[in-house]
Each structure stands twice: as structure tokens, then as C-alpha cells.
Design a protein around this motif. Structure first.
Motif: not given
Length: 190
Positions: A168-172
Motif C-alpha cells: 500500500k502506498v503511504k506518503t509521509s
């Protein structure tokens, strides 16, 4: 076409799957053998390979067959058989061929045989299938992603795309210091 397929199929070697000379082995189970027999009971078929048909005792063997006449609304035409059965259906135009091929709830694989690259490309784009082989069948390079369309297949297998379906894409975003929103007159605290 039937004569060519028949002469080639007549030379198939059916028998013990542990024998390196064997080309077609048994079906997976007695239930599958019963299912294939049921689906092919009412079709006009020719059993190929009587010459080299050597079933092993206890195996669930079904002699390969070529089917030339069947009803388009029959279970034979509508179900995935998973047995050594080839159905041949004539067509008048490429569009009719694509319609016949797509008129199913399944879409795992298709194979197109032509000497025209233009026709092959049109077929590739028109067929609703996870795999479209051109002038070949059942061959894939290592790492090639495969996945069915419609009711065929559960997801993607092999290749980068298969690994990506488990991620899953997770942007921080981390900022040092204050940040001023263009939508607010106040700055956020660090």
C-alpha cells in the motif's frame, strides 16, 4: 483445419506423466474426469490419438478430443472444461471471431494465429483476456505478470505487479521549521 489438427493430435502420446515421452497425462481427479465426460457428452467430437493412448491403471485419463459442432449456449461452450478438449468454431470476419471469443464469463487466456501483424494487434486489443498469445500458446518469460479478466483468476501472479498488490502506498511528509498554509493566515507549529 480439422484435418490438420486431427493428424497432429493423432500423434499425441497419452500416458504415465512420469514417462518423459508422455505429452498428455491424466486429469486431476475422478470428479474432474466425470465433469469432462458430462460436458462433452452431447457434442460432435473426434477422439484424437487412439494410436498412442496408453492410460495407466488408476489414472483419470480422458482421450483428447476435437469438437467441431456444439451449441453456443450449451454447458460445453459456456464452462471452462479443464481437460484435453479443443473446440473449433468457424467465423466469417475478425469481428465475429472476437465476439465469439469474448462471449464468455471467463477471460484467462487467448491464442491468436495469423500471418498478419496488423490482424494480430487488432485481436490483441479486442480480446478481453489476461493473456493474449500471438502464434504460440502456454509460454511466458520469467517475471511476466499474468492475471485473468472477468471470472478467471483471482489476482495477478508473477512479476512486479504481483508484488505490488501486497503493498500500500503511504506518503509521509516531514518539515523542519514552520509551515504556512496558503489557505490560512496562521503558521503551523513545528
Amino acid at each position: 483445419m480439422t484435418r490438420i489438427c486431427g493428424s497432429i493430435a493423432a500423434e499425441l502420446r497419452i500416458g504415465d506423466p512420469f514417462d518423459p515421452e508422455t505429452q498428455v497425462g491424466p486429469l486431476i481427479s475422478a470428479e474432474q474426469l466425470t465433469r469432462v465426460r458430462r460436458l462433452t457428452a452431447d457434442v460432435d467430437a473426434w477422439h484424437a490419438c487412439q494410436k498412442h493412448y496408453r492410460p495407466v491403471e488408476g489414472g483419470h485419463f480422458f482421450p483428447p478430443m476435437i469438437v467441431t459442432k456444439y451449441a453456443l449456449d450449451s454447458d460445453f461452450a459456456r464452462q471452462e472444461i479443464f481437460g484435453p478438449v479443443m473446440a473449433l468454431r468457424p467465423f466469417d470476419t475478425d469481428e465475429e471471431a472476437w465476439q465469439l471469443a469474448n462471449d464468455t464469463e471467463y477471460g484467462l487466456a487467448a491464442s491468436v494465429w495469423t500471418s498478419s501483424l496488423r490482424r494480430a494487434e487488432r485481436a490483441r486489443c479486442s480480446l478481453v483476456s489476461g493473456i493474449v498469445w500471438i502464434n504460440c500458446a502456454h509460454t511466458l518469460s520469467n517475471g511476466t505478470s499474468i492475471g485473468g479478466h472477468k471470472a478467471s483468476g483471482l489476482s495477478i501472479e508473477h512479476g512486479v505487479e504481483a508484488a505490488e498488490q501486497y503493498m500500500k502506498v503511504k506518503t509521509s511528509v516531514i518539515m523542519s521549521g514552520g509551515w504556512h498554509s496558503p489557505f490560512s493566515t496562521r503558521s503551523a507549529s513545528p
